[in-house]
Enzyme design. Structure first.
Site, PDB file in Angstrom:
ATOM      1  N   SER A 139      43.785  34.948  40.739  1.00  0.00           N
ATOM      2  CA  SER A 139      43.009  35.978  40.288  1.00  0.00           C
ATOM      3  C   SER A 139      41.708  35.900  40.741  1.00  0.00           C
ATOM      4  O   SER A 139      41.191  34.804  41.007  1.00  0.00           O
ATOM      5  CB  SER A 139      43.096  35.787  38.783  1.00  0.00           C
ATOM      6  OG  SER A 139      42.250  36.663  37.868  1.00  0.00           O
ATOM      7  N   TYR A 163      39.828  42.558  41.332  1.00  0.00           N
ATOM      8  CA  TYR A 163      39.075  43.260  40.512  1.00  0.00           C
ATOM      9  C   TYR A 163      37.873  43.945  40.985  1.00  0.00           C
ATOM     10  O   TYR A 163      37.485  43.301  41.963  1.00  0.00           O
ATOM     11  CB  TYR A 163      38.452  42.626  39.295  1.00  0.00           C
ATOM     12  CG  TYR A 163      39.374  42.004  38.101  1.00  0.00           C
ATOM     13  CD1 TYR A 163      40.257  43.152  37.616  1.00  0.00           C
ATOM     14  CD2 TYR A 163      39.483  40.802  37.921  1.00  0.00           C
ATOM     15  CE1 TYR A 163      41.089  42.571  36.606  1.00  0.00           C
ATOM     16  CE2 TYR A 163      40.418  40.382  36.935  1.00  0.00           C
ATOM     17  CZ  TYR A 163      41.379  41.182  36.180  1.00  0.00           C
ATOM     18  OH  TYR A 163      42.212  40.790  35.218  1.00  0.00           O
ATOM     19  N   THR A 189      43.763  45.834  41.495  1.00  0.00           N
ATOM     20  CA  THR A 189      44.119  46.095  39.912  1.00  0.00           C
ATOM     21  C   THR A 189      43.558  47.169  39.194  1.00  0.00           C
ATOM     22  O   THR A 189      42.389  47.268  39.315  1.00  0.00           O
ATOM     23  CB  THR A 189      43.665  44.579  39.297  1.00  0.00           C
ATOM     24  OG1 THR A 189      44.700  43.525  39.894  1.00  0.00           O
ATOM     25  CG2 THR A 189      44.164  44.682  37.861  1.00  0.00           C
ATOM     26  N   LYS A 279      48.188  47.147  41.653  1.00  0.00           N
ATOM     27  CA  LYS A 279      48.914  46.540  40.332  1.00  0.00           C
ATOM     28  C   LYS A 279      48.391  47.095  38.866  1.00  0.00           C
ATOM     29  O   LYS A 279      47.181  47.435  39.002  1.00  0.00           O
ATOM     30  CB  LYS A 279      48.417  45.060  40.459  1.00  0.00           C
ATOM     31  CG  LYS A 279      48.920  44.097  39.069  1.00  0.00           C
ATOM     32  CD  LYS A 279      48.444  42.843  39.173  1.00  0.00           C
ATOM     33  CE  LYS A 279      49.245  41.706  37.988  1.00  0.00           C
ATOM     34  NZ  LYS A 279      48.609  42.108  36.928  1.00  0.00           N
ATOM     35  N   HIS A 303      49.526  44.677  32.126  1.00  0.00           N
ATOM     36  CA  HIS A 303      48.743  43.400  32.142  1.00  0.00           C
ATOM     37  C   HIS A 303      49.151  42.541  31.199  1.00  0.00           C
ATOM     38  O   HIS A 303      48.200  41.968  30.378  1.00  0.00           O
ATOM     39  CB  HIS A 303      47.139  43.908  31.759  1.00  0.00           C
ATOM     40  CG  HIS A 303      46.193  42.926  32.299  1.00  0.00           C
ATOM     41  ND1 HIS A 303      45.586  43.173  33.726  1.00  0.00           N
ATOM     42  CD2 HIS A 303      45.727  41.835  32.171  1.00  0.00           C
ATOM     43  CE1 HIS A 303      44.916  42.441  34.027  1.00  0.00           C
ATOM     44  NE2 HIS A 303      44.742  41.358  32.993  1.00  0.00           N
TER      45      HIS A 303
END
Length: 407
Positions: A139, A163, A189, A279, A303
């Site tokens: 992540s 992100y 994402t 995603k 999520h």
């Protein structure tokens, strides 16, 4: 009355032949993990061994936690339809996904703050994934750097979840670093324009890093091992973002940006050399739009129920999305997976791959790297056993005819 069986005095040699005494395992961690037969068992161990605020951060979801509950219920509301009289002594669980191989139809999902659950953190996840021959996803908010994950899984497949941050240059730099480190797939994402309301965290007064209060001290007393690990290992931080400056809270806030758009997707696609996967897709319409744009794949995801409560359940959305765009791009799903049978059901309905998040973290909290290995082993055994009971020799032969969604 005639006696049915002739009585005799038991002979020790016969007793020992019938009953083999198991040698005790003096390794407490191994004994604890071997006793776990399901992911739910690992969850119970994790709950006992981890401070409440940390466990609830992992285990919880947004608001009423309806999305997570519905996702898990959807998998439980599956009826399988096995074949009979087929010779299936072995099954092949291998697959290809996003341009490369995986030994199993699941990989490890991206999770933030992972070293908070256990100091082994992403290193344990990446190492376990490499050993199992499955992909590991790091992540943006990971607590192990891109480069250290690569070192932990040097020969396996590493994916990066991105992100799009308020400062776009930060996201661009992460994209370049992941590419330079040999990560082969990027998860762009799209389901976090703002943070979801995670009420367990608010009620626990949860913060990053953890704050010591009278309540946390009392809760920690029966769990000294967690605090010892936490206080004697490197400071918890967003490892890939340490050079960007700002507190943990400021960095977390900057990761959520409601201005993210298709233009950002185009920009990132232009700089990423590997497979680009979106995603957080939650509608058929958006799936079709992304297929028209030519992305390599999508992850149907809400999520883990941690953003919009009452969001669509990915498993229930899956068949319609497969029908509309399954021929044009690969589809993966996450959220709610607690059993290898869930993975088999998703594969039968057309998912090319699945991602497990909490299931992996329960193992991590229960026993570090060994706990992650145990979680992977449990899911693997369940996948193999379910396929054998369905009498299906390989993933490609799983079809919608093997599954009914009862509700």
């Amino acid at each position: 009355m005639t006696e049915l069986a002739k009585r005799q005095i038991p002979r020790p040699a016969e007793i020992f032949e019938l009953a083999k005494f198991k040698r005790p395992d003096l390794n407490a961690r191994r004994r604890r993990l071997n006793a776990a037969l399901t992911i739910h068992d690992l969850r119970a161990i994790a709950k006992r061994r981890t401070p409440r605020a940390v466990f609830d951060y992992t285990d919880g979801a947004a608001e009423g936690e309806l999305s997570l509950a519905r996702a898990r219920q959807a998998f439980e509301d599956v009826e399988f339809h096995p074949s009979i009289l087929r010779s299936v002594p072995e099954v092949d669980t291998s697959t290809t996904i996003f341009g490369g191989p995986s030994a199993l139809p699941f990989g490890i999902a991206p999770t933030g703050f992972t070293r908070l659950m256990h100091t082994d953190g992403e290193t344990a996840g990446a190492g376990a994934a490499g050993a199992a021959g499955i992909p590991f996803t790091l992540s943006t908010l990971g607590t192990t750097s891109i480069e250290d994950v690569k070192a932990a899984n040097p020969h396996g497949r590493n994916w990066f979840q991105l992100y799009v941050m308020r400062d776009r240059e930060v996201s661009y730099a992460l994209t370049r670093r992941a590419a330079a480190a040999g990560f082969d797939t990027l998860f762009f994402t799209v389901d976090t324009p703002v943070a979801g309301a995670r009420l367990r965290d608010k009620r626990n007064g949860f913060s990053i890093p953890p704050q010591l209060t009278p309540a946390t001290v009392v809760n920690a007393l029966p769990r000294p091992w967690w605090w010892w690990d936490f206080l004697t290992t490197p400071t918890l931080e967003f490892a890939s973002l340490t050079s960007t400056g700002g507190t943990v809270g400021e960095l977390l806030d900057s990761a959520m940006d409601p201005t993210i758009s298709f233009e950002d997707l185009t920009t990132i696609r232009g700089m990423w050399p590997g497979r680009l996967v979106v995603k957080g897709v939650q509608t058929v319409e958006d799936s079709k739009k992304l297929a028209d744009l030519g992305v390599d794949g999508i992850v149907l995801s809400n999520h883990g129920g941690r953003q919009l409560d009452r969001a669509p359940v990915p498993f229930r959305l899956l068949p319609e999305v497969v029908k509309e765009v399954g021929a044009d791009m690969e589809i993966a799903i996450d959220t709610g997976i607690m059993n290898g049978a869930d993975i088999v059901a998703a594969t039968a309905l057309g998912a090319r791959f699945t991602l497990v998040g909490r299931a992996y973290l329960y193992g991590l909290m229960a026993g570090g790297r060994e706990g992650v290995d145990r979680a992977v082993d449990i899911l693997t055994d369940q996948v193999v056993r379910t396929m054998k009971l369905l009498q299906v020799p390989c993933l490609e032969e799983l079809t919608p005819q093997h599954v009914t969604q009862l509700v």
